[in-house]
Structures are given as C-alpha cells and as structure tokens.
Design a protein around this motif. Structure first.
Motif, PDB file in Angstrom:
ATOM      1  N   MET A  25       0.829  -1.210   0.000  1.00 54.65           N
ATOM      2  CA  MET A  25       0.000   0.000   0.000  1.00 54.65           C
ATOM      3  C   MET A  25       0.861   1.257   0.000  1.00 54.65           C
ATOM      4  O   MET A  25       0.568   2.227  -0.704  1.00 54.65           O
ATOM      5  CB  MET A  25      -0.926  -0.009   1.218  1.00 54.65           C
ATOM      6  N   TYR A  26       1.914   1.232   0.782  1.00 56.60           N
ATOM      7  CA  TYR A  26       2.836   2.383   0.835  1.00 56.60           C
ATOM      8  C   TYR A  26       3.363   2.683  -0.562  1.00 56.60           C
ATOM      9  O   TYR A  26       3.405   3.844  -0.994  1.00 56.60           O
ATOM     10  CB  TYR A  26       3.975   2.058   1.799  1.00 56.60           C
ATOM     11  N   ASP A  27       3.746   1.637  -1.289  1.00 56.72           N
ATOM     12  CA  ASP A  27       4.277   1.837  -2.631  1.00 56.72           C
ATOM     13  C   ASP A  27       3.198   2.275  -3.618  1.00 56.72           C
ATOM     14  O   ASP A  27       3.450   3.101  -4.499  1.00 56.72           O
ATOM     15  CB  ASP A  27       4.960   0.558  -3.112  1.00 56.72           C
ATOM     16  N   LEU A  28       1.998   1.730  -3.470  1.00 55.40           N
ATOM     17  CA  LEU A  28       0.908   2.103  -4.373  1.00 55.40           C
ATOM     18  C   LEU A  28       0.519   3.574  -4.227  1.00 55.40           C
ATOM     19  O   LEU A  28       0.078   4.206  -5.188  1.00 55.40           O
ATOM     20  CB  LEU A  28      -0.321   1.224  -4.116  1.00 55.40           C
ATOM     21  N   MET A  29       0.700   4.116  -3.043  1.00 58.13           N
ATOM     22  CA  MET A  29       0.329   5.509  -2.808  1.00 58.13           C
ATOM     23  C   MET A  29       1.281   6.504  -3.454  1.00 58.13           C
ATOM     24  O   MET A  29       0.927   7.668  -3.671  1.00 58.13           O
ATOM     25  CB  MET A  29       0.264   5.789  -1.302  1.00 58.13           C
ATOM     26  N   GLY A  30       2.478   6.071  -3.755  1.00 64.25           N
ATOM     27  CA  GLY A  30       3.425   6.969  -4.406  1.00 64.25           C
ATOM     28  C   GLY A  30       3.708   8.210  -3.570  1.00 64.25           C
ATOM     29  O   GLY A  30       3.926   8.134  -2.357  1.00 64.25           O
ATOM     30  N   ASP A  31       3.673   9.364  -4.210  1.00 70.44           N
ATOM     31  CA  ASP A  31       3.986  10.622  -3.525  1.00 70.44           C
ATOM     32  C   ASP A  31       2.967  10.972  -2.441  1.00 70.44           C
ATOM     33  O   ASP A  31       3.254  11.791  -1.557  1.00 70.44           O
ATOM     34  CB  ASP A  31       4.060  11.777  -4.528  1.00 70.44           C
ATOM     35  N   ASP A  32       1.792  10.353  -2.497  1.00 71.26           N
ATOM     36  CA  ASP A  32       0.759  10.672  -1.513  1.00 71.26           C
ATOM     37  C   ASP A  32       1.091  10.175  -0.110  1.00 71.26           C
ATOM     38  O   ASP A  32       0.411  10.545   0.853  1.00 71.26           O
ATOM     39  CB  ASP A  32      -0.595  10.088  -1.948  1.00 71.26           C
ATOM     40  N   VAL A  33       2.136   9.339   0.033  1.00 72.76           N
ATOM     41  CA  VAL A  33       2.524   8.905   1.379  1.00 72.76           C
ATOM     42  C   VAL A  33       2.928  10.115   2.223  1.00 72.76           C
ATOM     43  O   VAL A  33       2.850  10.069   3.466  1.00 72.76           O
ATOM     44  CB  VAL A  33       3.667   7.864   1.354  1.00 72.76           C
ATOM     45  N   ALA A  34       3.346  11.195   1.578  1.00 67.15           N
ATOM     46  CA  ALA A  34       3.726  12.400   2.317  1.00 67.15           C
ATOM     47  C   ALA A  34       2.534  13.011   3.052  1.00 67.15           C
ATOM     48  O   ALA A  34       2.715  13.795   3.993  1.00 67.15           O
ATOM     49  CB  ALA A  34       4.326  13.429   1.361  1.00 67.15           C
ATOM     50  N   LYS A  35       1.334  12.660   2.630  1.00 70.78           N
ATOM     51  CA  LYS A  35       0.121  13.194   3.252  1.00 70.78           C
ATOM     52  C   LYS A  35      -0.390  12.332   4.390  1.00 70.78           C
ATOM     53  O   LYS A  35      -1.377  12.681   5.043  1.00 70.78           O
ATOM     54  CB  LYS A  35      -0.977  13.339   2.188  1.00 70.78           C
TER      55      LYS A  35
END
Length: 306
Positions: free
Chosen positions: A123-133
């Motif tokens: 899931m962390y990888d699927l979120m891409g740049d959105d993990v920063a949020k």
C-alpha cells in the motif's frame, strides 16, 4: 454506496491495520466513500495497535450483501472471506499471498499481489507521492503491520523493501524500532484471557493436502511457555474445533519469536506423520521443536505433506 475494505477472517495486525490504511487513502486522497471493517475480533496485537494509535475498532461484519462494493486486502482466498463474496462487487485486491483462485467478480478489477512481507508495504508503494500526506496514525498503523508480519525482520518473508519502509516510517515518527517491536510482541503474547478454542482460531487458516483438510494455526509469542503450559487442554480442544470447522486435523505451531523456532503440538499419529514428512523431524512425544520455522506462508504451508 460505501466501499467496504476488509482482510481475512481471524484478523491479525495486517488484516486490521491495512483496511484502515486503505480506507484512509480512498477517502482522503481518492475522494471516495470507504469504510474499514473486520471479519472477526482482532487478536491481541491488533487490539494493541488500535489502542496505541487511538483508533476506533472497525465494525465487525458477518457477510456482505449482493453488489456491495468492496476492496479485499491481505488475502485472495475465498475460504478466508465472507460466504457471499462472489455476490459482492469486488473492486480491487491488494495482497502478498499466493494466488488461490475461486473469486468471481462483476467485471475487471485492480489486482496487486507482490512478494513482500506485508500488505501495508504494498500500500505504501501504491500511494506513491501521496505517502507524504499520511497522518501519524496512518504511518503508525503501517509501521505496526510491517513489523508484525516480518516479526521485526526475523521472518524469512522479509524483503529489503519492507525494511526500507519501516525505517522511513520509524524515523518520521521518532520511534525506536526495537523498543516498539518489544511492546507489540508483549501484547501479542498476552493470551491468558482466551479460551483454548479462541487460541486455536486466533491466527488460523484452512488448507487441504492430498484430500486431508487442516486448520493450520500459529501463535507467535515471546512467552511460549504460556500456551505450551496449556498443551493438554489445547490438544483436547483440537477435536471440538475440527468437528465444528469441518476439518480433519488441527495443526498448532507455537512460534518463539526470540529463539526463532516453532513448537508443533502432536496429538496423534496423523500429525506425527505430518511433522516427519513435512519438516524431517523426529517425533518422540506430544510436541516437536522445529528450529528456524517462523513463517506459515513460506515455510509451513508449502511443505505440508501427509
């Protein structure tokens, strides 16, 4: 209609935390209407996760209605899912187990199955740049899931990517990985209030080998003496659980996280044969120690023989 996000029955930490993580992503990043739900009571470590990050326990459901939109995480096995899963509208699967087959969907869906130790890593990888949020509680849930499924990197399922994500999350949260994992495993090991049947089913999957149906149960603990002190009553309860669940035999592995070994309870000659054929063990009593055995997914299930 609200999309339900859930993992497998007998929810462990990954099947409790990952639905919460993905429901946050669908709601806050994708603008969907999603709800994390469970297919049973979370185990003690999963309950600790909810308490540690001040998260409400997700609603527990028994089944899904026809055409209910849903996302399945941490499994793709129909035996571990609601009875009416093929009547639901499955929209996506995110998993790290082998492809089992048997699921029928309303149309094409997104399927992500990767050889990582934990669904939360995927899931962390699927979120891409959105993990920063990610807010801290989502980071905390992901960290806990990965440390749980890797047994703090002791499990042979652990990959470099799991380690990398844990380091990033722990650094962001200012958490000492070793101390945090010790708290998790202490919670996992506190099983004193559970009945024998509850212990057997707490972290359990059904699996068939050459026509023999098994319930393969694992208890991961830093205090193996607690469940092993109940071995007589546990083995007696195997009969009841097998009859109620429609399986032929129960296999219970008590995994010592610190010693990195499993103890298999051996109530009869069938399980003795399984131990000897599957793990090359020499069985002389009602238990057998299996050095290095830590993972049901990678070391136990693939090797089962009767």
């Amino acid at each position: 209609m609200t999309t339900l996000v859930f993992g497998h029955k007998s929810p462990d930490t990954d099947s409790t935390g990952s639905p919460i993580i993905w429901a946050w992503y669908l709601n806050e990043i994708k603008g969907s209407n999603a709800e994390a739900v469970l297919l049973g009571e979370p185990n003690t470590e999963a309950a600790w996760l909810l308490h540690r990050w001040d998260l409400p326990k997700p609603r527990i459901i028994a089944d899904v209605e026809d055409d209910q939109p849903c996302v399945i995480v941490d499994t793709n096995n129909p035996a571990e899912l609601p009875a009416n899963i093929n009547g639901a509208d499955v929209q996506a699967i995110i998993d790290h187990h082998k492809l089992v087959g048997g699921l029928e969907t309303k149309g094409p869906i997104d399927i992500t199955i990767r050889p990582l130790a934990c669904t939360a890593t995927i899931m962390y990888d699927l979120m891409g740049d959105d993990v920063a949020k990610m807010p801290d509680w989502v980071k905390g849930a992901a960290l806990t899931c990965i440390l749980s499924d890797t047994l703090e990197f002791r499990s042979p399922t652990t990959t470099d990517r799991d380690r990398e994500v844990v380091k990033v999350l722990a650094d962001d949260l200012g958490i000492n990985i070793t101390d945090y994992a010790a708290e998790m495993f202490a919670a996992k090991s506190d099983v004193s209030e559970f009945s024998d049947a509850e212990l057997i089913r707490m972290d359990s999957k059904e699996y068939e080998v050459a026509g023999t149906k098994f319930r393969v149960s694992v208890l991961e603990t830093t205090a193996p003496e607690i469940p092993l002190g109940r071995k007589a009553s546990l083995m007696e309860t195997f009969k009841t659980v097998a009859a109620e669940d429609g399986v032929d035999q129960v296999l219970l592995f008590v995994v010592d996280i610190l010693k990195e070994e499993a103890t298999l309870l051996v109530p009869n000659d069938v399980v003795k044969t399984v131990a000897e054929k599957s793990f090359g063990a020499k069985v002389e009593g009602d238990v057998v120690v299996l050095p290095g055995i830590m993972s049901r997914k990678k070391q136990i299930i693939p090797n089962l023989a009767v």
